[in-house]
Design an enzyme around this catalytic site. Sequence first.
Site, PDB file in Angstrom:
ATOM      1  N   HIS A 171      -1.982 -16.774  -1.172  1.00  0.00           N
ATOM      2  CA  HIS A 171      -0.915 -15.792  -1.368  1.00  0.00           C
ATOM      3  C   HIS A 171       0.006 -15.789  -0.161  1.00  0.00           C
ATOM      4  O   HIS A 171      -0.416 -16.018   0.963  1.00  0.00           O
ATOM      5  CB  HIS A 171      -1.483 -14.391  -1.610  1.00  0.00           C
ATOM      6  CG  HIS A 171      -2.472 -13.939  -0.592  1.00  0.00           C
ATOM      7  ND1 HIS A 171      -3.784 -14.373  -0.582  1.00  0.00           N
ATOM      8  CD2 HIS A 171      -2.359 -13.105   0.461  1.00  0.00           C
ATOM      9  CE1 HIS A 171      -4.429 -13.813   0.429  1.00  0.00           C
ATOM     10  NE2 HIS A 171      -3.586 -13.053   1.086  1.00  0.00           N
ATOM     11  N   HIS A 223       2.655 -13.501   1.989  1.00  0.00           N
ATOM     12  CA  HIS A 223       3.135 -12.147   2.264  1.00  0.00           C
ATOM     13  C   HIS A 223       4.626 -12.196   2.594  1.00  0.00           C
ATOM     14  O   HIS A 223       5.055 -13.019   3.409  1.00  0.00           O
ATOM     15  CB  HIS A 223       2.430 -11.547   3.490  1.00  0.00           C
ATOM     16  CG  HIS A 223       0.953 -11.370   3.359  1.00  0.00           C
ATOM     17  ND1 HIS A 223       0.375 -10.142   3.124  1.00  0.00           N
ATOM     18  CD2 HIS A 223      -0.079 -12.249   3.456  1.00  0.00           C
ATOM     19  CE1 HIS A 223      -0.948 -10.272   3.092  1.00  0.00           C
ATOM     20  NE2 HIS A 223      -1.248 -11.542   3.293  1.00  0.00           N
TER      21      HIS A 223
HETATM   22  P1  5GP Z   1      -4.976 -11.431   3.349  1.00  0.00           P
HETATM   23  O1  5GP Z   1      -5.584 -10.655   4.478  1.00  0.00           O
HETATM   24  O2  5GP Z   1      -6.027 -12.124   2.510  1.00  0.00           O
HETATM   25  O3  5GP Z   1      -3.894 -12.362   3.791  1.00  0.00           O
HETATM   26  O4  5GP Z   1      -4.229 -10.365   2.438  1.00  0.00           O
HETATM   27  C1  5GP Z   1      -4.739  -9.811   1.278  1.00  0.00           C
HETATM   28  C2  5GP Z   1      -3.774  -8.736   0.859  1.00  0.00           C
HETATM   29  O5  5GP Z   1      -4.060  -8.368  -0.465  1.00  0.00           O
HETATM   30  C3  5GP Z   1      -3.865  -7.453   1.693  1.00  0.00           C
HETATM   31  O6  5GP Z   1      -2.581  -7.178   2.252  1.00  0.00           O
HETATM   32  C4  5GP Z   1      -4.303  -6.398   0.684  1.00  0.00           C
HETATM   33  O7  5GP Z   1      -3.713  -5.126   0.919  1.00  0.00           O
HETATM   34  C5  5GP Z   1      -3.873  -6.999  -0.630  1.00  0.00           C
HETATM   35  N1  5GP Z   1      -4.682  -6.627  -1.772  1.00  0.00           N
HETATM   36  C6  5GP Z   1      -6.046  -6.669  -1.868  1.00  0.00           C
HETATM   37  N2  5GP Z   1      -6.445  -6.296  -3.088  1.00  0.00           N
HETATM   38  C7  5GP Z   1      -5.316  -6.002  -3.795  1.00  0.00           C
HETATM   39  C8  5GP Z   1      -5.088  -5.554  -5.146  1.00  0.00           C
HETATM   40  O8  5GP Z   1      -5.999  -5.354  -5.944  1.00  0.00           O
HETATM   41  N3  5GP Z   1      -3.798  -5.366  -5.508  1.00  0.00           N
HETATM   42  C9  5GP Z   1      -2.757  -5.574  -4.669  1.00  0.00           C
HETATM   43  N4  5GP Z   1      -1.519  -5.352  -5.125  1.00  0.00           N
HETATM   44  N5  5GP Z   1      -2.933  -6.006  -3.389  1.00  0.00           N
HETATM   45  C10 5GP Z   1      -4.196  -6.213  -2.965  1.00  0.00           C
END
Ligand code: 5GP
Length: 118
Positions: A98, A100
Amino acid sequence: MSECIFCMVANREIPSKVVFEDEMVLAFDDIAPQGPVHTLIIPKDHYADLGDGVPTELFGRLMDTVVRVAEIKGIDTSGYRVIINSGRDASQTVNHLHVHVIGGRQMSHGMVNFAENS
Ligand code: 5GP
Ligand code: ZN
């Protein structure tokens, strides 16, 4: 039913605030936003991280979608930060690739705090 939370988002098995989608990608607002704008862009197909054999076309589509999301959110002129956490040391918490897109506020300069809030 998938056990990957972002596959579930892509399959509409759990709800999200969709910002944009096409046949390859889905953009939706982060559940815990780090700024006035915090949108995630995912491939609809499952790739764990950047090293998971992501096709070049999909990389391009993800970046095209970053620009598109910025326009939709009205931060294309003010600017925004684009972050991909890939793997353990980056503290990737959801193991579905993903991107951001964070904006709508001034962020700190420099690499040390690159992904921090201040
Ligand atoms: P990472 O730390 O893996 O780069 O980011 C994961 C992101 O996914 C975090 O910013 C977290 O808030 C978001 N996230 C986790 N679960 C969900 C969800 O069920 N729905 C949405 N919209 N965001 C999520
Ligand atoms: Zn997945």
